[in-house]
Design an enzyme around this catalytic site. Structure first.
Site, short mmCIF file in Angstrom:
data_model
loop_
_atom_site.label_atom_id
_atom_site.label_comp_id
_atom_site.label_asym_id
_atom_site.label_seq_id
_atom_site.Cartn_x
_atom_site.Cartn_y
_atom_site.Cartn_z
N LYS A 5 -45.82 -38.16 -4.53
CA LYS A 5 -46.74 -37.14 -5.05
C LYS A 5 -46.11 -35.74 -4.95
O LYS A 5 -45.01 -35.57 -4.45
CB LYS A 5 -48.06 -37.19 -4.28
CG LYS A 5 -48.69 -38.55 -4.26
CD LYS A 5 -49.22 -38.98 -5.63
CE LYS A 5 -49.56 -40.43 -5.58
NZ LYS A 5 -50.60 -41.02 -6.25
C1 LIG Z 1 -51.52 -42.12 -5.85
C2 LIG Z 1 -52.88 -42.04 -6.37
C3 LIG Z 1 -53.99 -42.43 -5.59
C4 LIG Z 1 -53.87 -43.12 -4.26
O1 LIG Z 1 -53.14 -42.38 -3.34
P1 LIG Z 1 -52.65 -43.04 -1.97
O2 LIG Z 1 -52.41 -41.84 -1.09
O3 LIG Z 1 -51.41 -43.79 -2.28
O4 LIG Z 1 -53.74 -43.93 -1.47
C5 LIG Z 1 -55.27 -42.25 -6.11
N1 LIG Z 1 -55.44 -41.71 -7.33
C6 LIG Z 1 -54.42 -41.34 -8.11
C7 LIG Z 1 -54.70 -40.74 -9.44
C8 LIG Z 1 -53.10 -41.51 -7.67
O5 LIG Z 1 -52.08 -41.18 -8.46
#
Ligand SMILES: *Cc1c(COP(=O)(O)O)cnc(C)c1O
Length: 228
Positions: free
Chosen positions: A183
């Protein structure tokens, strides 16, 4: 992904401190993140294991459960929908706006709302904000909660009614952030759930810690000796 030497040092400092989880660093991170979202009026912010947990806690805090419907965009990471399924709710997909706007279509949300709709989860896809200016009042009018999935857009903002930019995750009822390794910003694995509502904040505080009324760190510091 390129981690800065400061990041290496910060991890080493935590290891050397002998306090690995939910310690002073976590509290400092929550405060800094909340101030980053709104320096004047920081929202409540709770660091959690990941954004999936943040979304799950958000739905549970709202009381979403069996018989309820949660509207999520058809284009998102599967966690937005899965976290609603964990509560026993039914997931309803709404389309995204257009090939040029990959965020939730407010028109299609309005077409998918039923008397059972309890929450809508706009995803600010790839940093692009959903049309919150239109979505939030439409939901508010019908008593439907808005859970912002801000996994792609930490510290980005959108224009709202008064024409001023507001941080994504502080416009709906709750904001859910991811700090997974791929992210915009990362803690390795991690997430944050935010709200401006003190009643929801009270629920989130307990949900994060299995209902325990004090944290291990508070007990360690002598602020409390036990918990309910
Ligand atoms: C990555 C992601 C999640 C989940 O995030 P995690 O921290 O891996 O649980 C939820 N929503 C979106 C849009 C994502 O890209």
């Amino acid at each position: 992904l390129r981690l800065h030497p400061d990041d290496h040092r910060a991890v080493a400092d935590v290891l050397a401190s002998n306090w690995l989880t939910m310690g002073p660093r976590t509290q400092a991170f929550e405060a800094a993140f909340a101030a980053g979202l709104d320096a004047q009026a920081p929202p409540f912010a709770f660091a959690v294991s990941n954004c999936t947990v943040a979304l799950h806690m958000a739905y549970v805090a709202l009381g979403v459960g069996p018989g309820d419907e949660v509207i999520v965009p058809s284009l998102t990471f599967v966690a937005t929908a899965n976290a609603a399924l964990y509560t026993g709710a039914t997931v309803v997909l709404a389309d995204v706006t257009s090939p040029d706007d990959l965020t939730l279509s407010v028109d299609d949300v309005l077409a998918k709302i039923t008397p059972r709709t309890r929450a809508v989860a706009p995803v600010h896809y790839a940093g692009q904000p959903c049309d919150m200016r239109r979505l939030v009042p439409e939901c508010k009018r019908r008593g439907i909660a808005v859970v912002e999935d801000v996994a792609h857009a930490p510290l980005a903002d959108a224009l709202v009614d008064d024409g001023h930019p507001r941080a994504l995750g502080t416009i709906g009822d709750l904001g859910c952030f991811s700090f997974f390794s791929n992210k915009n910003m990362t803690t390795g694995e991690g997430g944050m759930v935010t709200t401006r509502d003190p009643a929801l904040a009270d629920k989130l505080r307990l949900l994060r810690s299995h209902g325990m009324t004090t944290l291990t760190l508070d007990r360690h510091r002598g602020h409390a000796y036990s918990y309910d």
